[in-house]
Motif scaffolding. Structure first.
Motif: not given
Lengths: 98, 180
Positions: A5-6, A8, A10, A37-38, A42, A45-46, A57, A60
């Motif tokens: 997740x991290x 992704x 990055x 920003x998105x 993420x 969230x990860x 969250x 986010x």
């Protein structure tokens, strides 16, 4: 999974940076900022999934609000630049006074 | 679930690459929508169902629609697209590409060396809501003030661009901007 997740986040962030540096269209610059920003969201969230905390969250949601406010002001500025210079080229606004 | 995440992440990354490299802004926005939807799937796979829904509703639904509106309002002609294409394949991408690749390499090294844990905890929407309206209630108020400031600033910056007969009726315009 969490490191995926991290990773992704990055990759998305780096793509946003590359777009921001390479593009000269003001709209595409704003799009790249949205991507970055998105990606930051993420990553939050990860991290929240890693620590089993809801705080990530919540962050986010704050990023979402910031992105919405930023894009509203940014697009209004793009409209203003287009009105004044009849282009969305970022090079057109390199002078403070004209 | 890891397969779902990996697939969604790959789709999102490919769509983002295509989005930042299109010369036509509308094509870029369409790819960005695909990227955001795939990101929503990835977020769902990370155990945040509530935020996956918000990603679709707010990012893909509201923010990108704002971009599409502005792109339609600007009505950029073929000249801009030709200019963009002239800039595209040149050396403008080499510098940013190398810098971004270095950053990515550093990041991959950091993440893989770190050896973070591998199991996913699901965080229910209720926990998010309780935290948001409890501990972070000041942040929520600040975010609402930020959004209000954004609306006012966007209205102020766009005010002079309105046609004359619309500019004389600020009340109806305010409601329009507010609902966005």
């Amino acid at each position: 999974m969490i490191s995926m997740g991290l990773l992704f986040a990055g990759v998305l962030f780096v793509l946003g940076v590359a777009g921001l540096l390479a593009r000269r269209n003001l709209l595409m610059i704003l799009v790249s900022i949205e991507i970055m920003l998105n990606a930051a969201g993420v990553a939050f969230i990860a991290a929240g999934a890693l620590w089993n905390q809801a705080d990530g969250q919540v962050m986010f949601l704050f990023i979402l609000a910031t992105a919405a406010a930023e894009v509203a002001v940014g697009l209004a500025l793009v409209l203003q630049v287009n009105h004044l210079h009849h282009t969305v080229d970022a090079d057109a606004v390199r002078q403070m006074k004209d | 679930m890891p397969l779902l995440f990996a697939l969604a992440a790959i789709i999102a990354i490919v769509a983002t690459v295509l989005a930042i490299s299109r010369s036509n802004v509308v094509h870029a926005l369409l790819y960005l929508i695909v990227s955001l939807l795939a990101t929503a799937v990835a977020i769902y796979a990370l155990g945040a169902a509530y935020l996956a829904a918000l990603e679709v509703i707010i990012y893909a639904g509201a923010i990108i629609v704002l971009f599409v509106f502005v792109t339609m309002m600007l009505n950029l002609g073929d000249a801009v697209q030709r200019q963009e294409r002239a800039w595209q394949p040149g050396r403008g991408w080499i510098g940013p590409g190398v810098l971004a690749a270095l950053l990515l390499g550093e990041f991959i090294w950091m993440v893989t060396e770190g050896g973070l844990g591998s199991q996913v905890h699901r965080v229910a929407p209720k926990a998010v809501g309780m935290l948001l309206m409890g501990e972070y209630v000041v942040g929520v108020e600040l975010a609402s003030m930020l959004l209000l400031a954004g609306i006012v600033a966007a209205y102020h910056l766009g005010y002079g661009l309105l046609p004359k007969q619309k500019a004389q009726q600020p009340t109806s315009e305010t409601t329009e901007v507010g609902t966005k």
